[in-house]
Enzyme design. Structure first.
Site: not given
Ligand code: ADQ
Length: 739
Positions: A10, A29, A88, A386-387, A389, A508, A690
């Protein structure tokens, strides 16, 4: 930053056509609410479905919509009605959504849905490809577009793509149920950076990739053989200041300017003393645990009769996906439960549940947050939430209690809330009782801690971190891509070697000259190796330098009487031909702390419970008090990140018990190597190693050096080969070639 294309199902605004013509509204949303406040600050365009069928529009409407959306920096993508329904309501919301939220019993697997999902993802790809420019960054959002990263990558291989999944990523046991699981993973892996809200989702994704596609991951990178993809977690924040400021203003609104809602709520508080409001806000979705919440509220009324007539639950539910059957069933259940509670417990003076089934404008939403004493957030599964927060952000006085489900991603960052199991009805009822009795000082102390974190890690920072990480991955991919050594390259190396008069070879030991990479394993040199090295060392044009992480004693025992130069313990000790061991020590410094400290601070912010200890010549990041799995993963990442950052800083990263320490080292293979070369002019330099300690050496050597990594395709070395056998072959061929 170059232009950013944001792509989601959206748009952040929705178009409607009614009696009064075309109107444009903000979408509701998490994603739209979270990003809309800052995306316009960037040079960005947002691509997505505008919320209307193009069939309903005439050319005048189209023009009007186009002009309006252009102002919002939005580019609409129209989807035909049938495909929209199958993609959807079908695949996105009846297949992916329930499965990813651990509701396999609600998950439908229909080939028809899947076909439409592919078609619509392709439609998005076409749209993107029609407007994409070189150097654009692409940020794709959410589970509707899981195939899109690969579709874009296939046509535009060099573009930079980030993908963020806003919902949980389920464990392998759930994900494997999906008939199109490989295609979905391959689709996501088209991105350069894949982000999740929390580490658990990242871990599940990595394990699905390894188990289903066989691609290994180390630290937070997946190596597909031809690309490196970074997977990380970015807990999404909110526009903290917007909520905080709006809430501050409510307290100072004059009587005549108060809204109807504000006046009504204030009347409610005046009519009886000790009135309390509990707030619950969600989209009406079965993942949000709304029925459990109502059962728990009912249980609370049974257990705590002293709160009758005093406590009211505001249940605000936004209509959502109402065409999907499960949502209709759930709506009915919620309606009935609210009716049941109000019928059973309510009276003329008191309605226990105020139920609103609608979306509210921001100002009203903040009024509800502001006046509520308790935030009741009880999802049975939620990517972030998020609510929770937003509720805390509006508590400007610090008063208020958040009850939060441990199944919400947000719980990882908000441990000061009362954390509950959403399936434990009695537990939630008790949590409400506890919240009502919580002392004000306790409420303030808890909320202030969360607020500090939310303010720092807000939505802008979230997006900046994601975008910066995206840029970082591209740089990393380019820098680390070594080429596989070919017969032709070997020829070239050999012919330069033959022609040159003064050569130095840095070799090495473990993993490079012998098979094992494990230092603890006993892997002495064999006859063939001695023969090769001796032959090289006998050629007086050559200096053979063994540069190893092994200790002096071992190297002495194996090579002490040889004509090679030895470096032990990553270059801490040097032994010249026929000489004795000398310690290479640089002066200790601490100016580097200014560079490293902010890195550690970021990890403190993102890892609750961790802290920094500063010593004279070192900095330590302690994680003994963090969630054990999460802390360990962050420690891996920190170590990895520091390994990158400390190059050229003469530091070393040490791993202790639940602590990562950064110290002055003074020497590493790189500094040892460059010291060895000093002012001398070598016509031919070869370095083979290595592991990451050899990367220092590759980095330090002059551009004309031939650098080869054994086994790692992504390295600072120019080339890579498969195993120590290839190294021996190359060296053998070199010493058999007479100048
Ligand atoms: P959502 O499932 O939509 O988001 P959430 O994170 O709680 O859930 O976000 C909802 C947003 O809508 C909030 O900003 C809230 O203020 C707003 N909102 C809710 N009810 C409203 C109402 N009645 N009127 C007006 N506004 C209302 C998805 C994932 C989450 C993830 C987000 C962001 O499911 O887990 O946190 O994306 O990634």
């Amino acid at each position: 930053m170059d232009r950013l294309l944001i792509i989601s199902n959206r748009l952040p605004v929705s178009v409607k056509k009614g009696d009064d013509g075309i109107t444009i509204h903000q979408s509701v949303g998490g994603l739209a609410t979270g990003m809309k406040t800052f995306y316009k600050k960037l040079d960005s365009t947002w691509i997505g479905w505008p919320g209307i069928d193009q069939q309903e529009l005439n050319s005048e409407d189209n023009k009007y919509i186009h002009d309006q959306l252009e102002k919002e920096r939005c580019e609409p993508l129209y989807i035909n009605k049938r495909d929209l329904d199958l993609y959807y309501n079908g695949f996105s919301n009846k297949t992916i959504w329930p499965l990813f939220h651990y509701f396999p019993q609600y998950t439908d697997y229909h080939e028809e849905y899947w076909q439409a999902y592919q078609r619509v993802n392709e439609l998005f790809a076409e749209k993107v490809l029609s407007i994409i420019k070189e150097d654009d960054f692409i940020w794709i959002h959410d589970y509707h577009l899981l195939l899109l990263p690969k579709l874009i990558r296939d046509s535009f291989p060099d573009t930079t793509i980030g993908f963020f999944n806003h919902i949980p990523f389920p464990s392998y046991e759930l994900f494997r149920l999906l008939p199109w699981r490989e295609e979905i993973l391959e689709g996501m892996l088209g991105a350069d950076l894949i982000g999740f809200h929390i580490y658990d989702y990242e871990r599940h994704f990595n394990s699905c990739v390894r188990r289903l596609l066989g691609y290994d991951y180390s630290l937070n990178r997946i190596n597909t053989g031809d690309r490196i993809i970074k997977v990380d977690n970015f807990p999404m924040g909110i526009d903290y200041d917007r909520f905080y400021q709006a809430s501050l203003e409510i307290g100072s609104i004059k009587e005549e300017h108060k809204s109807r809602l504000q006046k009504d709520i204030e009347t409610f508080f005046r009519t009886t003393s000790q009135r309390k409001l509990i707030l619950s806000i969600d989209r009406l979705d079965y993942t949000k645990g709304i029925s459990n919440r109502l059962y728990a509220f009912q249980k609370f009324l049974e257990k705590y009769p002293e709160y009758h007539d005093k406590v009211t639950l505001i249940l605000l539910a936004v209509p959502s996906r109402s065409k999907v059957e499960q949502y209709q069933i759930m709506k009915k259940e919620v309606d009935e439960l609210v009716g049941h509670i109000n019928g059973k417990w309510g009276n003329v003076r008191w309605t226990p549940v105020w139920y609103f089934y609608r979306s509210l404008p921001f100002d009203d939403l903040v009024i509800l947050y502001y006046y509520s004493d308790i935030g009741l957030v009880t999802p049975v599964r939620d990517g972030m939430n998020l609510v929770a927060k937003e509720f805390i952000a509006t508590k400007t006085t610090g008063k208020g209690v958040l009850i939060l489900s441990e199944m919400a991603g947000a719980a990882k960052e908000m441990s000061e809330a009362i954390v509950i199991n959403p399936n434990n009805i009695e537990g939630i009822a008790n949590a409400i009782g506890m919240a009502l009795k919580m002392k004000v000082e306790d409420q303030i102390a808890r909320n202030r801690k969360i607020q500090e974190r939310l303010k720092r890690y807000n939505v802008e920072r979230w997006s900046n971190e994601f975008l910066n990480s995206m840029k970082g991955v591209r740089t990393l991919q380019k820098r680390f891509l070594a080429k596989k050594i070919t017969e032709e390259t070997e020829q070239k190396i050999r012919s330069e070697y033959i022609k040159s008069g003064k050569n130095i070879l840095f070799l090495d030991y473990n993993g490079t000259l012998v098979s094992t990479r494990d230092k603890s394993e006993y892997s002495p040199p064999d006859k063939e190796l001695y023969e090769i090295l001796d032959k090289l060392a006998r050629d007086n044009r050559n200096e053979v330098v063994l540069i190893s992480s092994r200790d002096r004693k071992t190297l002495d025992r194996w090579f002490g009487d040889k004509e090679y130069i030895l470096f032990a313990e990553h270059g801490m000790w040097e032994k010249k031909k026929n000489g004795s061991w000398i310690k290479l020590n640089n002066q200790l410094r601490s100016a580097w702390k200014k560079i490293i400290r902010p890195v550690l601070e970021l990890y403190v912010d993102r890892t609750p419970g961790s802290f920094i200890e500063e010593k004279s010549f070192s900095l330590a990041w302690h994680y003994e008090k963090t969630d054990p799995d999460y802390g360990a993963q962050r420690a891996f990442e920190l170590k990895d990140e520091l390994t990158e950052r400390i190059i050229n800083l003469d530091l070393q990263v040490m791993e202790g018990k639940k602590v990562i320490e950064i110290k002055n080292l003074g020497v590493n293979k790189g500094t040892a190597g460059s010291k060895k070369i000093g002012g001398d002019q070598y016509d031919f330099i070869l370095a083979i190693g290595d592991d990451w300690t050899d990367e220092y050496l590759f980095e330090e050597l002059p551009d004309n050096a031939h650098t080869i990594n054994v086994g790692l395709k992504y390295s600072r070395a120019k080339y890579y080969c498969e195993s120590h056998r290839d190294v021996r072959e190359l060296l053998k061929n070199m010493c058999e070639t007479e100048p």
